[in-house]
Design a protein around this motif. Sequence first.
Motif, short mmCIF file in Angstrom:
data_model
loop_
_atom_site.label_atom_id
_atom_site.label_comp_id
_atom_site.label_asym_id
_atom_site.label_seq_id
_atom_site.Cartn_x
_atom_site.Cartn_y
_atom_site.Cartn_z
N GLY A 179 0.66 -1.18 0.03
CA GLY A 179 -0.03 -0.05 0.01
C GLY A 179 0.88 1.17 0.14
N ILE A 180 0.32 2.29 -0.61
CA ILE A 180 1.34 3.41 -1.06
C ILE A 180 0.41 4.57 -0.42
CG2 ILE A 180 2.77 5.14 -2.32
CD1 ILE A 180 2.91 2.63 -4.28
N VAL A 181 0.87 5.42 0.47
CA VAL A 181 0.08 6.69 1.16
C VAL A 181 0.94 7.87 0.77
CG1 VAL A 181 -1.13 7.44 3.08
CG2 VAL A 181 -0.93 5.17 2.87
N PHE B 97 2.60 16.11 -0.17
CA PHE B 97 3.69 15.61 -1.16
C PHE B 97 4.10 16.31 -2.22
CE2 PHE B 97 4.80 12.55 -4.39
CZ PHE B 97 5.88 11.68 -3.63
N ASP B 98 3.19 16.95 -2.88
CA ASP B 98 3.81 17.80 -4.01
C ASP B 98 4.51 18.80 -3.78
OD1 ASP B 98 2.67 16.16 -5.96
OD2 ASP B 98 0.50 16.99 -5.87
N GLN B 99 4.10 19.60 -2.95
CA GLN B 99 4.97 20.97 -2.57
C GLN B 99 6.30 20.58 -1.99
OE1 GLN B 99 1.75 20.68 -0.53
NE2 GLN B 99 0.92 22.61 -0.45
N LYS B 100 6.35 19.33 -1.42
CA LYS B 100 7.62 19.16 -0.68
C LYS B 100 8.81 18.57 -1.81
CE LYS B 100 7.41 17.81 4.08
NZ LYS B 100 7.40 16.81 5.08
N THR B 101 7.99 17.83 -2.86
CA THR B 101 8.57 17.42 -3.81
C THR B 101 9.11 18.41 -4.83
OG1 THR B 101 7.19 15.82 -4.11
CG2 THR B 101 8.51 15.85 -5.88
N TYR B 102 8.27 19.66 -5.05
CA TYR B 102 8.86 20.76 -5.89
C TYR B 102 9.83 21.63 -5.19
CZ TYR B 102 5.01 20.02 -9.12
OH TYR B 102 4.17 19.54 -9.68
N LYS B 103 9.73 21.68 -3.46
CA LYS B 103 10.81 22.44 -3.00
C LYS B 103 11.90 21.49 -2.68
CE LYS B 103 7.45 25.24 -0.59
NZ LYS B 103 6.70 25.15 0.42
N ALA C 25 10.46 14.78 0.44
CA ALA C 25 9.23 14.27 0.52
C ALA C 25 9.42 13.04 0.71
CB ALA C 25 8.62 14.52 -0.72
N LYS C 26 8.25 12.53 1.47
CA LYS C 26 8.10 11.12 2.33
C LYS C 26 7.12 10.38 1.36
CE LYS C 26 11.27 10.09 5.56
NZ LYS C 26 12.20 11.22 5.84
N LEU C 27 7.38 9.18 1.07
CA LEU C 27 6.25 8.22 0.36
C LEU C 27 6.06 7.13 1.56
CD1 LEU C 27 6.22 7.15 -3.04
CD2 LEU C 27 6.35 5.37 -1.41
N ASN C 28 4.93 6.78 2.06
CA ASN C 28 4.63 5.95 3.00
C ASN C 28 4.29 4.65 2.25
OD1 ASN C 28 5.11 7.62 5.17
ND2 ASN C 28 3.00 8.55 4.84
#
Lengths: 361, 372
Positions: free
Chosen positions: A96-98, A103-109, A113-116
Amino acid sequence: MRIFITVLKKELLVFMRMPALVFLVLYVFTIEIYIAGAGISLEARNITVGVVDYSSRVNSSKILNHLQEPNFKTPIYYTSQEKLYEDIKNKKIMIGIVFESDFDQKTYKNIGAKLNLLLDSTASAQAFLAQLYLQNILLEFQNAYELSPIVIDNHKLFSPNAKFTYFMSITELLAIITLITVLLSASVFVNEKENETWNLMLLMPVDPKIIILAKIFSQLIIITIGTMIAIGLIIFGIFDAPFNGSFLMFILLTFLYSFTSAGIGLFVAAVSSTIMEVAQLSILIMLPLIFLSGAWTPVYAMHPILEYLSYLSPLKYYIEGSQSLFFRGTDIIDLWKYFAGVIVLGGFIFWSGMKKMGKLF
Amino acid sequence: MRLSVIRAYFKKEIKELYRENLLWYLYGIPFLFIILFGYGIRMEVVDSRTLIIDYDQSKSSYELISKFEHSKYYDVDVATIPTKEGLDKIKRNEKDLMIIIDSNLQENLLKGQKVHIGVFSDGAFPLRAKTLEGYATGTIYDFFLSKMGSSTQLNKLIMINNRNLFNQGMRDEEMIIPGLIAFILLVVPAMMATFLIVREKENGTIFNFYASPITKSEFLISKLLPVLLLQTVNIFVLWFIAIYMFDLPFRGSFVLYVATSFIYLIISSSIGLLASVVTSSQIVAIIFVAIATVIPGFLYSGMIMPISSMSGEAYVIAHLYPVMYLTHLMYDVFLVGDGFNGNQNISYFFILILYSIILFILSYITLGKKLK
């Protein structure tokens, strides 16, 4: 020699007169191997993925697009983590991926970002592989391979796409050869005991060694034919497996090995008086022999005591030898240890089986 | 259904089991199996025989090698031999993994150029090859990430934050043992029950049954009961071994464990009965039972391969064999702990009951009361 052939013919006839047995032997050498090879795979294939996405779904859907066949099935979206958890528990979903809402903000900045990831680790081997795949996908997604100073060149030797089918079908074949040889060669003798024809056999003016050898030989012929069918029809015919070594060597190794199994059969037959006892003893001997032979788990990863014990299993040498022949393409000279293992252990087993059997005559 | 008849037959069966030394089989084999396979089957790849060929012999390459040496996954051998010789070692099955460090590792790193590292794995074992590749890639990336410090962009990547459900430590025992119990409960009773009728057939004592006024159902029940009752002990013994020898957690309901195991005993004994009813000779019956239990027990149970990732016919077959449902419940009682709260568990439980009824009826129908 004439007597030898007569006994041989008689045993083959007895076998042919039991259509159910003929059918079963044919079944295990064809359909059973096909099913194991085609359907069973220990690798992580068709991994079922469940997703809960709280983010704005820009980057997350890009990542999920990378989850492709044959490793992953199309992800299934869930509205809440509880529902996802429920389906993981029911084994409908393996990972399962949460995605969190930021997530998007962190990825851009670029601030980590963390993917659970929720893994059903009741199948830990596959769960681990699934995690590795996902890691690779993430790295690829972010062009990490281009940023990083290293390039790793992975090579899977001998079987570049690491197809499990070949491995499974061959392992299955070797296990079946062992199982059927022991059962058939033991039952040839015990049948006579049970049907009370044993005494008739004793009265015959024939050297017991010839009888024993002829009986064993008749079963080995059956096994060899079965093996040929399995290899020709299923392994090479349907699965189109590679063969990198010398085929003659494989036949020779199989022939030597079947004597080993027959030796076990003789031994079992000598000590048991009913078919029932044959079955019990065979199970008792065969299953450890098969599963501790390194066919499923490499020998050195086992508990040390079991590791030492496994050196006594002739099947270990046979399986390693066959794998070397099929996949690794080992030179003939380097095969000596497998041959030595099969010959020494097999010779001893067959000799003691013969001796034990001979005493009954 | 007359109880006195059943009781008489029951006594006879127990005595026979005892006199034919079948009791050691009944209790010895499950014990042996769980010990051997519990300690013997390892899916995790540890101590893989690794060969590192270091052409660089620099500070960086030594650091990388020590990273490998300190991991439990590898059993490292360092050598400076030609690549061909290393490949031959894999060919002879002396090494599983070979890592080649080029001679310009340190130099290129300092210059900021790309460094190539070769990873060769033995593809004869596909699962192991893939896992080893993954391990090695992970170890190497880890090393370079830590070496480059926090300044680079790489540390700001999306990271995986993973949680291993049900089996936090990813222990092999926790993965294998529940499935193994299901396997034992399938194979041993089935074999046991097979013996019971075929033996009578071959000895000719089946004529007692043909000639006496005992009914078919009485006969089947009195054959099943002793095996069932004696096997019940195994349910507890296996549980005890799993908890105390293999340190498994027990998160679920004990009632569910005992109940499903017991129903399962009925199923596997009925498979054995069915096999012995439809076949005429013992050897055929035994091979039949072996095919119907041993191989599906391992392959279609979901123990070593998740059912959800099976394809085509294997997926269908897995659902047809009852073993998958028991395995699921076993994982639930040991690792998941949902018990009777889970809908899936309850439906699987009833599927098992259904199977036991169907199999019993099938053996009832196929059992003939006269000589064919």
